[in-house]
Design an enzyme around this catalytic site. Structure first.
Site, short mmCIF file in Angstrom:
data_model
loop_
_atom_site.label_atom_id
_atom_site.label_comp_id
_atom_site.label_asym_id
_atom_site.label_seq_id
_atom_site.Cartn_x
_atom_site.Cartn_y
_atom_site.Cartn_z
N ASP A 112 -7.37 -5.02 8.58
CA ASP A 112 -7.40 -3.58 7.79
C ASP A 112 -6.97 -3.60 6.16
O ASP A 112 -6.13 -3.39 5.24
CB ASP A 112 -5.85 -3.52 8.29
CG ASP A 112 -5.08 -4.46 7.89
OD1 ASP A 112 -5.35 -5.34 7.84
OD2 ASP A 112 -3.93 -3.72 8.69
N ARG A 159 3.19 4.77 16.43
CA ARG A 159 2.06 5.02 15.93
C ARG A 159 1.06 4.56 15.52
O ARG A 159 0.01 5.03 16.03
CB ARG A 159 2.52 5.77 14.92
CG ARG A 159 2.06 4.73 13.25
CD ARG A 159 0.36 4.40 13.26
NE ARG A 159 0.05 4.59 11.52
CZ ARG A 159 -0.77 3.86 11.38
NH1 ARG A 159 -0.98 3.00 11.69
NH2 ARG A 159 -0.71 3.65 9.78
N LYS A 207 18.54 23.83 -14.66
CA LYS A 207 18.09 23.52 -16.57
C LYS A 207 18.87 21.91 -17.19
O LYS A 207 18.99 22.08 -18.11
CB LYS A 207 18.13 24.75 -17.21
CG LYS A 207 16.50 25.11 -16.87
CD LYS A 207 16.66 26.20 -17.69
CE LYS A 207 15.15 27.36 -17.51
NZ LYS A 207 15.45 28.32 -18.87
N THR A 236 -4.63 -9.83 14.83
CA THR A 236 -3.80 -11.45 14.43
C THR A 236 -3.59 -10.51 13.32
O THR A 236 -3.93 -9.53 12.47
CB THR A 236 -5.29 -11.56 14.95
OG1 THR A 236 -5.85 -11.57 14.19
CG2 THR A 236 -4.98 -12.16 15.90
N SER A 278 -9.83 0.01 13.81
CA SER A 278 -8.28 0.38 13.67
C SER A 278 -8.09 -0.55 12.44
O SER A 278 -8.29 -1.52 11.74
CB SER A 278 -7.67 0.61 14.32
OG SER A 278 -6.30 0.74 13.83
N GLU A 325 0.75 -1.53 -0.41
CA GLU A 325 0.22 0.21 -0.72
C GLU A 325 1.03 1.23 -0.43
O GLU A 325 1.68 1.18 0.45
CB GLU A 325 -1.36 0.01 1.01
CG GLU A 325 -1.80 -1.20 1.45
CD GLU A 325 -2.44 -1.74 2.91
OE1 GLU A 325 -3.66 -1.90 2.91
OE2 GLU A 325 -1.68 -0.99 3.45
N ALA A 335 4.21 -9.13 16.41
CA ALA A 335 5.17 -7.92 16.01
C ALA A 335 4.74 -6.77 17.34
O ALA A 335 5.66 -5.82 17.52
CB ALA A 335 5.64 -7.73 14.52
N LYS A 385 3.62 7.47 2.97
CA LYS A 385 4.24 5.78 3.73
C LYS A 385 4.42 4.00 2.18
O LYS A 385 2.95 4.37 2.49
CB LYS A 385 3.59 5.47 4.52
CG LYS A 385 4.08 3.72 5.18
CD LYS A 385 3.69 3.76 6.98
CE LYS A 385 2.55 3.05 7.62
NZ LYS A 385 2.48 2.99 8.72
N1 LIG Z 1 -4.93 -1.22 11.89
C1 LIG Z 1 -3.32 -1.23 12.09
O1 LIG Z 1 -2.89 0.41 11.68
C2 LIG Z 1 -2.05 -1.81 11.71
C3 LIG Z 1 -0.85 -1.53 12.15
C4 LIG Z 1 -0.03 -2.96 12.07
C5 LIG Z 1 -0.28 -3.66 12.14
N2 LIG Z 1 -2.01 -3.82 11.54
C6 LIG Z 1 -2.22 -5.49 11.21
O2 LIG Z 1 -2.15 -6.29 12.33
C7 LIG Z 1 -1.63 -7.65 12.69
C8 LIG Z 1 -0.65 -7.69 13.38
O3 LIG Z 1 0.51 -7.38 13.03
P1 LIG Z 1 1.81 -7.91 13.25
O4 LIG Z 1 2.95 -6.74 12.93
O5 LIG Z 1 1.79 -8.16 14.80
O6 LIG Z 1 1.60 -9.34 13.08
P2 LIG Z 1 2.39 -10.68 13.27
O7 LIG Z 1 2.36 -11.83 12.01
O8 LIG Z 1 4.14 -10.71 13.80
O9 LIG Z 1 1.60 -11.14 14.80
C9 LIG Z 1 0.30 -11.90 14.15
C10 LIG Z 1 0.19 -12.25 15.21
O10 LIG Z 1 -1.74 -13.29 15.63
C11 LIG Z 1 -1.46 -14.24 15.60
N3 LIG Z 1 -3.13 -15.24 14.67
C12 LIG Z 1 -2.60 -15.28 13.32
N4 LIG Z 1 -4.52 -15.40 13.36
C13 LIG Z 1 -4.69 -15.92 15.19
C14 LIG Z 1 -5.99 -16.47 15.39
N5 LIG Z 1 -6.82 -16.67 14.71
N6 LIG Z 1 -5.69 -16.00 17.31
C15 LIG Z 1 -5.80 -15.55 17.95
N7 LIG Z 1 -3.52 -15.03 17.06
C16 LIG Z 1 -3.99 -15.68 15.86
C17 LIG Z 1 -0.08 -15.00 14.97
O11 LIG Z 1 0.28 -16.36 15.31
C18 LIG Z 1 0.88 -14.08 15.17
O12 LIG Z 1 1.51 -14.51 16.88
C19 LIG Z 1 -2.05 -7.54 10.68
O13 LIG Z 1 -3.18 -7.99 10.63
C20 LIG Z 1 -0.93 -6.10 10.18
O14 LIG Z 1 -1.94 -6.00 9.18
C21 LIG Z 1 -2.52 -3.14 11.56
#
Ligand SMILES: NC(=O)c1ccc[n+]([C@@H]2O[C@H](COP(=O)([O-])OP(=O)(O)OC[C@H]3O[C@@H](n4cnc5c(N)ncnc54)[C@H](O)[C@@H]3O)[C@@H](O)[C@H]2O)c1
Length: 366
Positions: free
Chosen positions: A234, A119, A336, A208, A299, A63, A146, A76
């Protein structure tokens, strides 16, 4: 002819961003970013806003997120690839640019992977301050990857959360989160399911990663007065909440045109009522109105939050002397005469442009 001033944006690498967070301190970064984001949400009308431009593929999404307030412009680049983990790569990786609108000159090129986690957590806490019950102390975190430490610490520092109830389908992810929070003063309770984790929770953060319409939280798991901070859904076809959860809640979104496509509300009819976060923060729309009300921050992440974060990074990197100047743009004696740059070896970073070089011959370069 007056020589053109060199355009040498600041480059903030991933290690530089770590140095910046260490020097300022994580709590100060989270609260500083929450303040910066909050101030920019209060200037909502000043921004030229667009839903992000998404390139979807079977495994994920890439994105671009542009925005401007007429003085500064930012974008970004961010991906979302839940299956990356199996390849040893992060689900979310990002970088971004802050530029001067008057000249179009880039001011900052920065890592935004760590910054996105900061953020996002800061925005979640900002929204929760307006939506959650003020006496909230227990938060469930579903998804312990993460983003999770940042969510935990933002809610601890900015809302006074003292107990975390944790669940992830991957027990190693939960163990990592518990280990990182040891010594933080937070009480952690490892749970065997989402349902168990939600018991007694005042706030529920779902973060998740799964590229499907998942049902992490169903309506029968809700308790009166809960605040849901739904972060992981998201993207089109990527949600975490059952539609009945949305029906039961007062739903607040970042930028409605984008959230209708990407948020939990993508599951709902086009006229499903939502309230913009900026209006809640400005006191122009209600946040929580009753103690037993269920509130939901749907979010997805909006460009304004990265704009605020980039300006925060830029200000503090300059003050702390972090980062390096990047020779990203050609150094021209005559603006130029771009072709003249081919006549000599590129000037190294930080050196003034050379003089008296020969004009290039196009045929020699063809
Ligand atoms: N809204 C925002 O602004 C925003 C910003 C950053 C990340 N995100 C989203 O947040 C999510 C997490 O990001 P991340 O960097 O932590 O990812 P990541 O892959 O590091 O962690 C995701 C975790 O979710 C767990 N998981 C998956 N399915 C699950 C379930 N059914 N029940 C319980 N746990 C489950 C995984 O085992 C993993 O540990 C992603 O979907 C990402 O796109 C959203």
């Amino acid at each position: 002819m007056r020589p053109t001033p060199p355009i040498v944006p600041l480059y903030l690498s991933a290690p530089d961003a770590v140095r910046l967070v260490r020097q300022l301190g994580l709590p100060a970064c989270l609260s500083g970013m929450a303040d910066a984001i909050g101030e920019d949400y209060l200037r909502w009308q000043a921004f030229d806003k667009t839903a992000r431009v998404a390139h979807h593929s079977p495994d994920g999404v890439i994105e671009l997120m542009p925005i401007s307030d007429g003085q500064h412009y930012s974008f970004k680049y961010v991906n979302g690839h839940p299956r990356n983990i199996a390849r040893g790569l992060s689900t979310v990786m990002a970088f971004g640019v802050l530029a001067d609108v008057a000249t179009g000159a880039p001011l900052l090129l920065s890592e935004l992977t760590l910054t996105t986690a900061l953020r996002t957590a800061a925005t979640s806490a900002l929204a929760a301050r307006a939506l959650a019950r003020p006496d909230s102390r227990v938060m469930a975190i579903i998804g312990n990857g993460a983003q999770s430490e940042f969510q935990a610490l933002a809610f601890a520092h900015l809302l006074g959360i003292d107990t975390l109830r944790l669940y992830d389908i991957d027990p190693a992810a939960t163990a990592k989160l518990v280990a990182h929070l040891a010594g933080s003063g937070l009480r952690t309770v490892v749970c065997a399911s989402t349902r168990e984790a939600l018991q007694g929770a005042d706030i529920v953060t779902t973060v998740t990663a799964d590229k499907q319409n998942a049902t992490i939280v169903s309506a029968d798991m809700l308790a009166p007065g809960m605040h849901l901070n739904a972060v992981g859904g998201d993207c089109p076809g990527k949600t975490e909440l059952a539609p009945e959860v949305l029906q039961a809640a007062h739903v607040v979104v970042e930028y409605e045109p984008q959230s209708r496509i990407e948020g939990e509300i993508q599951q709902m009819p086009a006229d499903f009522p939502v309230t913009p976060l900026w209006a809640v923060l400005a006191g122009q729309a209600s946040g929580r109105t009753k103690r037993e009300q269920v509130t939901l921050f749907d979010s997805v992440g909006f460009a304004l939050e990265d704009f605020s974060a980039l300006r925060f990074l830029h200000r503090h990197a300059l003050a702390l002397g972090l980062g390096e100047r990047l020779d990203l743009m050609p150094r021209l004696h005559d603006p130029k005469d771009l072709f003249a740059t081919l006549a000599k070896a590129p000037a190294s970073s930080g050196r003034a442009p050379g003089h008296g070089h020969a004009l290039p011959h196009a045929h020699a370069l063809a």
